[in-house]
Motif scaffolding. Structure first.
Motif, PDB file in Angstrom:
ATOM      1  N   LEU A 100       0.836  -1.205   0.000  1.00  0.00           N
ATOM      2  CA  LEU A 100       0.000   0.000   0.000  1.00  0.00           C
ATOM      3  C   LEU A 100       0.872   1.257   0.000  1.00  0.00           C
ATOM      4  O   LEU A 100       1.954   1.257   0.604  1.00  0.00           O
ATOM      5  N   PRO A 101       0.412   2.320  -0.635  1.00  0.00           N
ATOM      6  CA  PRO A 101       1.213   3.571  -0.705  1.00  0.00           C
ATOM      7  C   PRO A 101       1.104   4.389   0.579  1.00  0.00           C
ATOM      8  O   PRO A 101       0.771   5.573   0.556  1.00  0.00           O
ATOM      9  N   TRP A 102       1.374   3.730   1.732  1.00  0.00           N
ATOM     10  CA  TRP A 102       1.284   4.415   3.015  1.00  0.00           C
ATOM     11  C   TRP A 102       2.651   4.648   3.647  1.00  0.00           C
ATOM     12  O   TRP A 102       2.763   5.293   4.680  1.00  0.00           O
ATOM     13  N   ALA A 103       3.685   4.083   3.066  1.00  0.00           N
ATOM     14  CA  ALA A 103       4.994   4.066   3.729  1.00  0.00           C
ATOM     15  C   ALA A 103       5.518   5.464   4.040  1.00  0.00           C
ATOM     16  O   ALA A 103       6.220   5.672   5.033  1.00  0.00           O
ATOM     17  N   ASP A 104       5.190   6.443   3.212  1.00  0.00           N
ATOM     18  CA  ASP A 104       5.744   7.791   3.383  1.00  0.00           C
ATOM     19  C   ASP A 104       5.164   8.520   4.579  1.00  0.00           C
ATOM     20  O   ASP A 104       5.783   9.459   5.094  1.00  0.00           O
ATOM     21  N   PHE A 105       3.972   8.139   5.023  1.00  0.00           N
ATOM     22  CA  PHE A 105       3.347   8.929   6.095  1.00  0.00           C
ATOM     23  C   PHE A 105       2.735   8.058   7.201  1.00  0.00           C
ATOM     24  O   PHE A 105       1.908   8.532   7.981  1.00  0.00           O
ATOM     25  N   THR A 106       3.125   6.787   7.287  1.00  0.00           N
ATOM     26  CA  THR A 106       2.656   5.961   8.397  1.00  0.00           C
ATOM     27  C   THR A 106       3.846   5.319   9.104  1.00  0.00           C
ATOM     28  O   THR A 106       4.845   4.974   8.483  1.00  0.00           O
ATOM     29  N   SER A 107       3.717   5.155  10.406  1.00  0.00           N
ATOM     30  CA  SER A 107       4.776   4.564  11.216  1.00  0.00           C
ATOM     31  C   SER A 107       4.401   3.139  11.595  1.00  0.00           C
ATOM     32  O   SER A 107       3.285   2.677  11.345  1.00  0.00           O
ATOM     33  N   SER A 108       5.331   2.453  12.231  1.00  0.00           N
ATOM     34  CA  SER A 108       5.066   1.099  12.718  1.00  0.00           C
ATOM     35  C   SER A 108       3.939   1.101  13.751  1.00  0.00           C
ATOM     36  O   SER A 108       3.122   0.177  13.813  1.00  0.00           O
ATOM     37  N   ALA A 109       3.885   2.162  14.552  1.00  0.00           N
ATOM     38  CA  ALA A 109       2.817   2.271  15.551  1.00  0.00           C
ATOM     39  C   ALA A 109       1.445   2.382  14.882  1.00  0.00           C
ATOM     40  O   ALA A 109       0.457   1.817  15.356  1.00  0.00           O
ATOM     41  N   THR A 110       1.397   3.120  13.776  1.00  0.00           N
ATOM     42  CA  THR A 110       0.140   3.264  13.045  1.00  0.00           C
ATOM     43  C   THR A 110      -0.322   1.917  12.490  1.00  0.00           C
ATOM     44  O   THR A 110      -1.499   1.544  12.603  1.00  0.00           O
TER      45      THR A 110
END
Length: 460
Positions: A100-110
C-alpha cells in the motif's frame, strides 16, 4: 437474498459485510489521523487505498466463513472460527501494508494500531453472530400449502442464516392436504391476491407439488406477480435459501427450461486456465507436506505410498484418481467395494491424521494438471457406487456434465456421509454447483475448504 454472479448471498450477510467494511475504513482513517498531523497525509492516495484495504480484509473473512451464523455452534467452534479469522487476517493485512502507498506517512505504531483494530472488529463480529440477526427490509412471506412441504419451507426460513424472515401465514389451496403447520397461521379467504395485498406480502412461496386440476390458483399467482410480489416454486426456493437443488421437488422441464446448467467453450477455457494456475501453485506450496506424508506412510506401513482407484469423471468416462494411501493394503481383500465410514477400522494411524487434514487429497492435483479433474466440482465416485446410486436416485447422472473436483460445494456444505441418503443430500448440492458454477463460486469453495480443513469440520 441477492443473486451475485449466479450465486445467492443472504441480504443480512451482505449488510453485515458492508457495515464492517465501512467501520474498518473509518477506524483506519481515525487511527492514521490520531497518529499523524493531518497536513502530512496525502489524502487522494490514502483514502482509496484505505477503502481497498478494508474491503479486502472483510471480503477475505467472509470467504473464510466468519459471517456464517454461529448461533447453533458450540463455544469451541465459535472460538475456533474467531481464531482462524485472526490468525489468517493479521499476516495477510501486514503483507498488504507492504504494497500500500502508506509508507511515506505511516509509522510502525500506526500499522500496529490498524492491526489491533482489525482484530477487534473481527472479534466483535464473531460475538454478534452468536445471536440471530435480522436483515433490514426483510420480506413478508406467504406460503401456499399447509402440508409437509410448507412445514419444511417454514423451517428453512427460520434458520439463523436467513436473517429472521417473517412468515406471515399459510394459504390453504383447494386440495385435501393434512395441516402440518400451526393451524393459527392458516389464512382464510377465497382470493389469493386479496389476502396477499391485505397482509402486505412481498413474497409468495408455492409449497404444493400437485398443480393440476386447480390445486394451485395459477391465475391468482400471476396476478400476485404482476402486482410486484416475488413468486417462487419449491425448487427455486431451496436453490436460493439452502444452496441446493432439491431432488424431491425437481422436474426435467425445470432443468431444461430454467436458468443455469449452461456449458460452453468459453467457460471451459477460463475454468481450465484457473485450474492449471492454482494447481501448480498449490503443488509448489504443498511439496514439503507431501514429502513428509510419503515418508510417514512408508515408515508406518511400508509401500505403496499412493493409492490409485477407478472413478467416474466427465461424461461418465472412467479415470484413475491418485491419493495418499490412508488404509491398510488389505482394506478390500474380499474384492467387494465398501463405503468409507467414520472411525473406519481399515484406516491406519497416519491415514487418520491425513484424512482429518485432507492431506490425502493433495496428489489429486496431478489429476487436475492432467485434465481428468478440476479443483472444484462434484467429488468423483467409484463406478460400482455410481451404478447403484444412478438406479436409486433420479437425475444422478447430471453431476457428470462437469469435471469432478478435488473439493466441491457439497463438501463444504454437508458433513461426511457414507450411505444412499447422504448421497442424495450431496447430489442436491452438486446439482446447485452444476447449475450455477462460476469462478466466483469456485473461489468461494476454495476459501471454504481452507476453513473446513483448519477447523476440522466434517473430518472422517
Amino acid at each position: 437474498m441477492l443473486k451475485v454472479f449466479s450465486h445467492y448471498f443472504p441480504s443480512h450477510t451482505l449488510q453485515q459485510i458492508l457495515f464492517d467494511a465501512l467501520l474498518l475504513f473509518f477506524a483506519v482513517v481515525v487511527a492514521v489521523v490520531l497518529q499523524l498531523h493531518a497536513e502530512f497525509i496525502d489524502w487522494p492516495v490514502f483514502l482509496p487505498s484505505a477503502l481497498a484495504f478494508s474491503v479486502l480484509m472483510v471480503g477475505l473473512n467472509s470467504a473464510m466463513g466468519l459471517y456464517r451464523p454461529a448461533s447453533q455452534d458450540s463455544h469451541k467452534a465459535a472460538i475456533a472460527r474467531v481464531l482462524l479469522s485472526v490468525v489468517v487476517s493479521l499476516p495477510v493485512a501486514y503483507a498488504v501494508f507492504q504494497v500500500l502507498p502508506w509508507a511515506d506517512f505511516t509509522s510502525s505504531a500506526t500499522k500496529a494500531s490498524v492491526l489491533l483494530l482489525l482484530g477487534g472488529i473481527l472479534s466483535m463480529r464473531a460475538l454478534v453472530n452468536r445471536r440471530q440477526t435480522s436483515a433490514l427490509f426483510a420480506p413478508r412471506i406467504l406460503i401456499i400449502g399447509t402440508g409437509a412441504d410448507a412445514l419444511s419451507v417454514q423451517r428453512a426460513l427460520s434458520h439463523p442464516s436467513q436473517g429472521g424472515q417473517e412468515v406471515v401465514g399459510f394459504f390453504a389451496p383447494g386440495v385435501d392436504d393434512p395441516v402440518q403447520v400451526d393451524p393459527s397461521k392458516v389464512l382464510s379467504g377465497k382470493n389469493l391476491l386479496e389476502v396477499a395485498k391485505r397482509l402486505r406480502i412481498n413474497e409468495v412461496i408455492v409449497a404444493v407439488r400437485e398443480r393440476r386440476g386447480g390445486t394451485v390458483p395459477l391465475r391468482e399467482l400471476l396476478d400476485c406477480k404482476l402486482s410486484g410480489m416475488r413468486v417462487l416454486d419449491l425448487s427455486s426456493f431451496f436453490e436460493r435459501v439452502q444452496g441446493q437443488v432439491r431432488v424431491d421437488s425437481l422436474r426435467a422441464s425445470w432443468l431444461i427450461y430454467g436458468d443455469g446448467f449452461r456449458q460452453n467453450l468459453g467457460r471451459a477455457v477460463v475454468k481450465r486456465v484457473f485450474d492449471l494456475a492454482c494447481a501448480l501453485l498449490l503443488l509448489i506450496v504443498a511439496a514439503p507436506v507431501m514429502l513428509v506424508t510419503a515418508l510417514l506412510i512408508l515408515l508406518e506401513d511400508g509401500g505403496p505410498v499412493f493409492y490409485r482407484q477407478e472413478r467416474v469423471g466427465l461424461g461418465g468416462r472412467i479415470f484413475r484418481v491418485t491419493k495418499f494411501r490412508s488404509m491398510r493394503t488389505d482394506a478390500e481383500k474380499d474384492g467387494k467395494p465398501r463405503w468409507a465410514s467414520s472411525n473406519d477400522d481399515r484406516v491406519t494411524a497416519v491415514g487418520r491424521v491425513i484424512r482429518k487434514l485432507r492431506i490425502d487429497e493433495l496428489p489429486q492435483l496431478i489429476n487436475v494438471l492432467v485434465g481428468d479433474m478440476s479443483l472444484v466440482g462434484p467429488r468423483p465416485e467409484r463406478p460400482y457406487f455410481v451404478d447403484q446410486l444412478a438406479a436409486e436416485i433420479p437425475f444422478y447422472g447430471v453431476r457428470h456434465c462437469v469435471k469432478p473436483g478435488v473439493t466441491g460445494w457439497a463438501q463444504v456444505r454437508y458433513q461426511y456421509g457414507s450411505s444412499v441418503d447422504d448421497a442424495i443430500q450431496k447430489l442436491q448440492y452438486d446439482l446447485y454447483y452444476v447449475k450455477n458454477h462460476t469462478l466466483v463460486l469456485d473461489t468461494l469453495v476454495l476459501f471454504e475448504t481452507v476453513r473446513v480443513v483448519l477447523t476440522g469440520e466434517g473430518a472422517h
